[in-house]
Motif scaffolding. Structure first.
Motif, PDB file in Angstrom:
ATOM      1  N   LEU A   1       0.509  -1.529  -0.038  1.00  9.29           N
ATOM      2  CA  LEU A   1      -0.070   0.178   0.120  1.00  9.29           C
ATOM      3  C   LEU A   1       0.493   0.978   0.006  1.00  9.29           C
ATOM      4  O   LEU A   1       1.978   1.347   1.313  1.00  9.29           O
ATOM      5  CB  LEU A   1      -0.982  -0.103   0.824  1.00  9.29           C
ATOM      6  CG  LEU A   1      -1.264   1.406   1.593  1.00  9.29           C
ATOM      7  CD1 LEU A   1      -2.764   1.643   0.746  1.00  9.29           C
ATOM      8  CD2 LEU A   1      -2.257   1.311   2.876  1.00  9.29           C
ATOM      9  N   TYR A   2       0.466   1.772  -1.357  1.00  7.29           N
ATOM     10  CA  TYR A   2       1.115   3.281  -1.068  1.00  7.29           C
ATOM     11  C   TYR A   2      -0.240   4.537  -0.730  1.00  7.29           C
ATOM     12  O   TYR A   2      -0.983   4.767  -1.788  1.00  7.29           O
ATOM     13  CB  TYR A   2       2.082   4.036  -2.349  1.00  7.29           C
ATOM     14  CG  TYR A   2       2.631   5.507  -2.465  1.00  7.29           C
ATOM     15  CD1 TYR A   2       2.054   6.484  -2.139  1.00  7.29           C
ATOM     16  CD2 TYR A   2       4.348   4.738  -2.549  1.00  7.29           C
ATOM     17  CE1 TYR A   2       3.265   7.341  -2.024  1.00  7.29           C
ATOM     18  CE2 TYR A   2       5.005   5.863  -2.314  1.00  7.29           C
ATOM     19  CZ  TYR A   2       4.889   7.707  -2.025  1.00  7.29           C
ATOM     20  OH  TYR A   2       5.498   8.214  -1.800  1.00  7.29           O
ATOM     21  N   SER A   3       0.016   5.211  -0.276  1.00 13.18           N
ATOM     22  CA  SER A   3      -1.345   6.110   0.814  1.00 13.18           C
ATOM     23  C   SER A   3      -0.331   7.327   0.593  1.00 13.18           C
ATOM     24  O   SER A   3       0.829   8.110   1.218  1.00 13.18           O
ATOM     25  CB  SER A   3      -1.525   6.022   2.305  1.00 13.18           C
ATOM     26  OG  SER A   3      -2.809   6.687   2.081  1.00 13.18           O
ATOM     27  N   LEU A   4      -1.099   7.904  -0.359  1.00 13.28           N
ATOM     28  CA  LEU A   4      -0.647  10.022  -0.713  1.00 13.28           C
ATOM     29  C   LEU A   4      -1.573  10.425  -0.375  1.00 13.28           C
ATOM     30  O   LEU A   4      -2.408  10.485   0.795  1.00 13.28           O
ATOM     31  CB  LEU A   4      -0.739  10.042  -2.090  1.00 13.28           C
ATOM     32  CG  LEU A   4      -1.902   9.828  -3.495  1.00 13.28           C
ATOM     33  CD1 LEU A   4      -2.856  10.971  -2.819  1.00 13.28           C
ATOM     34  CD2 LEU A   4      -1.169   9.516  -4.665  1.00 13.28           C
ATOM     35  N   ASN A   5      -1.185  11.870  -0.475  1.00 12.57           N
ATOM     36  CA  ASN A   5      -1.866  13.025   0.438  1.00 12.57           C
ATOM     37  C   ASN A   5      -2.967  13.629  -0.349  1.00 12.57           C
ATOM     38  O   ASN A   5      -2.514  13.568  -1.665  1.00 12.57           O
ATOM     39  CB  ASN A   5      -0.634  14.033   0.785  1.00 12.57           C
ATOM     40  CG  ASN A   5      -1.592  15.482   1.649  1.00 12.57           C
ATOM     41  OD1 ASN A   5      -2.822  15.160   1.882  1.00 12.57           O
ATOM     42  ND2 ASN A   5      -0.614  16.079   2.109  1.00 12.57           N
ATOM     43  N   VAL A   6      -3.921  13.803  -0.137  1.00 12.15           N
ATOM     44  CA  VAL A   6      -5.606  13.904  -0.429  1.00 12.15           C
ATOM     45  C   VAL A   6      -5.043  15.339  -1.269  1.00 12.15           C
ATOM     46  O   VAL A   6      -6.007  15.559  -2.076  1.00 12.15           O
ATOM     47  CB  VAL A   6      -6.316  13.513   0.050  1.00 12.15           C
ATOM     48  CG1 VAL A   6      -6.621  15.043   1.596  1.00 12.15           C
ATOM     49  CG2 VAL A   6      -8.110  13.417  -0.856  1.00 12.15           C
ATOM     50  N   GLU A   7      -4.406  16.243  -1.107  1.00 11.75           N
ATOM     51  CA  GLU A   7      -4.264  17.374  -0.764  1.00 11.75           C
ATOM     52  C   GLU A   7      -3.575  17.262  -3.069  1.00 11.75           C
ATOM     53  O   GLU A   7      -4.044  18.246  -3.229  1.00 11.75           O
ATOM     54  CB  GLU A   7      -3.299  18.214  -0.313  1.00 11.75           C
ATOM     55  CG  GLU A   7      -3.853  18.346   0.673  1.00 11.75           C
ATOM     56  CD  GLU A   7      -5.073  19.789   0.687  1.00 11.75           C
ATOM     57  OE1 GLU A   7      -5.296  20.195  -0.478  1.00 11.75           O
ATOM     58  OE2 GLU A   7      -6.111  19.221   2.002  1.00 11.75           O
ATOM     59  N   LEU A   8      -3.190  16.444  -3.117  1.00 11.14           N
ATOM     60  CA  LEU A   8      -2.793  16.366  -4.582  1.00 11.14           C
ATOM     61  C   LEU A   8      -3.915  16.173  -5.578  1.00 11.14           C
ATOM     62  O   LEU A   8      -3.983  17.155  -6.451  1.00 11.14           O
ATOM     63  CB  LEU A   8      -1.965  14.848  -4.721  1.00 11.14           C
ATOM     64  CG  LEU A   8      -1.703  14.148  -6.302  1.00 11.14           C
ATOM     65  CD1 LEU A   8      -0.786  15.542  -7.038  1.00 11.14           C
ATOM     66  CD2 LEU A   8      -1.026  13.336  -6.467  1.00 11.14           C
ATOM     67  N   MET A   9      -4.553  15.436  -5.501  1.00  8.31           N
ATOM     68  CA  MET A   9      -6.436  15.597  -6.354  1.00  8.31           C
ATOM     69  C   MET A   9      -6.941  16.925  -5.845  1.00  8.31           C
ATOM     70  O   MET A   9      -7.337  17.145  -6.762  1.00  8.31           O
ATOM     71  CB  MET A   9      -7.143  14.455  -5.333  1.00  8.31           C
ATOM     72  CG  MET A   9      -6.343  13.398  -6.454  1.00  8.31           C
ATOM     73  SD  MET A   9      -5.444  12.684  -7.526  1.00  8.31           S
ATOM     74  CE  MET A   9      -7.758  12.554  -8.219  1.00  8.31           C
ATOM     75  N   ARG A  10      -7.259  17.933  -4.760  1.00  8.10           N
ATOM     76  CA  ARG A  10      -7.432  18.717  -4.395  1.00  8.10           C
ATOM     77  C   ARG A  10      -6.860  20.184  -5.413  1.00  8.10           C
ATOM     78  O   ARG A  10      -7.215  21.035  -5.598  1.00  8.10           O
ATOM     79  CB  ARG A  10      -7.398  18.979  -2.564  1.00  8.10           C
ATOM     80  CG  ARG A  10      -8.984  17.657  -1.746  1.00  8.10           C
ATOM     81  CD  ARG A  10      -8.682  18.441  -1.134  1.00  8.10           C
ATOM     82  NE  ARG A  10      -9.598  17.318  -0.595  1.00  8.10           N
ATOM     83  CZ  ARG A  10      -9.842  17.169   0.851  1.00  8.10           C
ATOM     84  NH1 ARG A  10      -9.075  17.336   1.401  1.00  8.10           N
ATOM     85  NH2 ARG A  10     -10.811  15.989   1.352  1.00  8.10           N
ATOM     86  N   SER A  11      -5.196  19.720  -5.507  1.00  7.45           N
ATOM     87  CA  SER A  11      -4.612  21.272  -6.324  1.00  7.45           C
ATOM     88  C   SER A  11      -5.391  21.108  -8.126  1.00  7.45           C
ATOM     89  O   SER A  11      -5.270  20.951  -8.183  1.00  7.45           O
ATOM     90  CB  SER A  11      -3.347  20.316  -6.600  1.00  7.45           C
ATOM     91  OG  SER A  11      -3.744  19.705  -7.544  1.00  7.45           O
TER      92      SER A  11
END
Length: 230
Positions: free
Chosen positions: A42-52
């Motif tokens: 599992l690689y969990s990234l920061n949701v802010e990436l999508m919100r950008s």
């Protein structure tokens, strides 16, 4: 029993990732028993990436993660949300392992039930983009209906400001049930719950129109791959 290793890309949102992780393990347990579980990376990234909403940055980041998972030993990749599938074409062409596309999971299930006209609820990019609708049309001959443009911003705000932050209110539930009814009136035979958090808000019992829970179908597709024989 031989099990293939899956690479999961999560974090958009972490609520969604938990659902995927739980479902994959629960569905696998039905085949091998609760004494065992499948290998997952599992690689969990920061949701802010999508919100950008920076599409090029999103594509570059997902490609970077996919390559890491491939090097780590994943036999396939599952993107644990609907909207990030906008990176599919960009990433899939640059790695040697398959990405299991969520639209394929929905399409197979829909056709098995005789559905060829589906409503779609999801984020603004999911409703306005073609990364789900085009694939459903070209690969499965399924027509997709989305809410009127005037409602799409409000739908997106409910998802971004509430559901992905773990807020599940009665007002949100009533709002989405109204839009399910509107999609039914436009001819939808069933509705794709095209946001992983939507099934946490609305269950099949809440609607008189069949709901296709894309997350559940995608998780089943992932488990089928884990146990697939060469």
């Amino acid at each position: 029993m031989l099990m293939r290793t899956l690479g999961l890309i999560g974090g958009t949102s972490w609520h969604s990732t938990i659902v995927y992780y739980r479902l994959i393990n629960e569905l696998a347990a039905k085949r091998i028993g609760t004494h065992s579980n499948p290998p997952l990376i599992l690689y969990s990234l920061n949701v802010e990436l999508m919100r950008s909403h920076d599409v090029e940055k999103i594509k570059t980041t997902y490609l970077h993660i996919a390559r890491k998972l491939e090097i780590a030993g994943a036999s396939a990749i599952v993107i644990c949300a609907n909207t990030p599938h906008l990176v599919f074409d960009h990433v899939q062409s640059k790695i040697s392992i398959p990405i299991l596309h969520i639209a394929d999971a929905v399409g197979v299930n829909a056709l098995s039930k005789g559905f060829t006209k589906l409503g779609l609820l999801g984020t603004r990019p999911t409703m306005q983009g073609d990364f789900l609708t085009k694939r459903l049309k070209e690969k499965f001959g399924i027509q997709t209906i989305v809410p009127e443009l005037e409602f799409q911003d409000e739908i997106h705000q409910y998802i971004a400001k509430e559901l992905t932050q773990g807020k599940f209110t009665e007002s949100a539930k009533l709002f989405f049930l109204d839009h399910i009814q509107l999609l039914k009136e436009k001819g939808a035979q069933a509705v794709i719950m095209g946001c992983t958090e939507l099934p946490l808000l609305i269950s099949a019992e809440d609607s008189d129109l069949p709901l296709l829970q894309s997350t559940n179908l995608h998780a089943q597709m992932a488990v089928d791959f884990i146990f697939k024989k060469d």
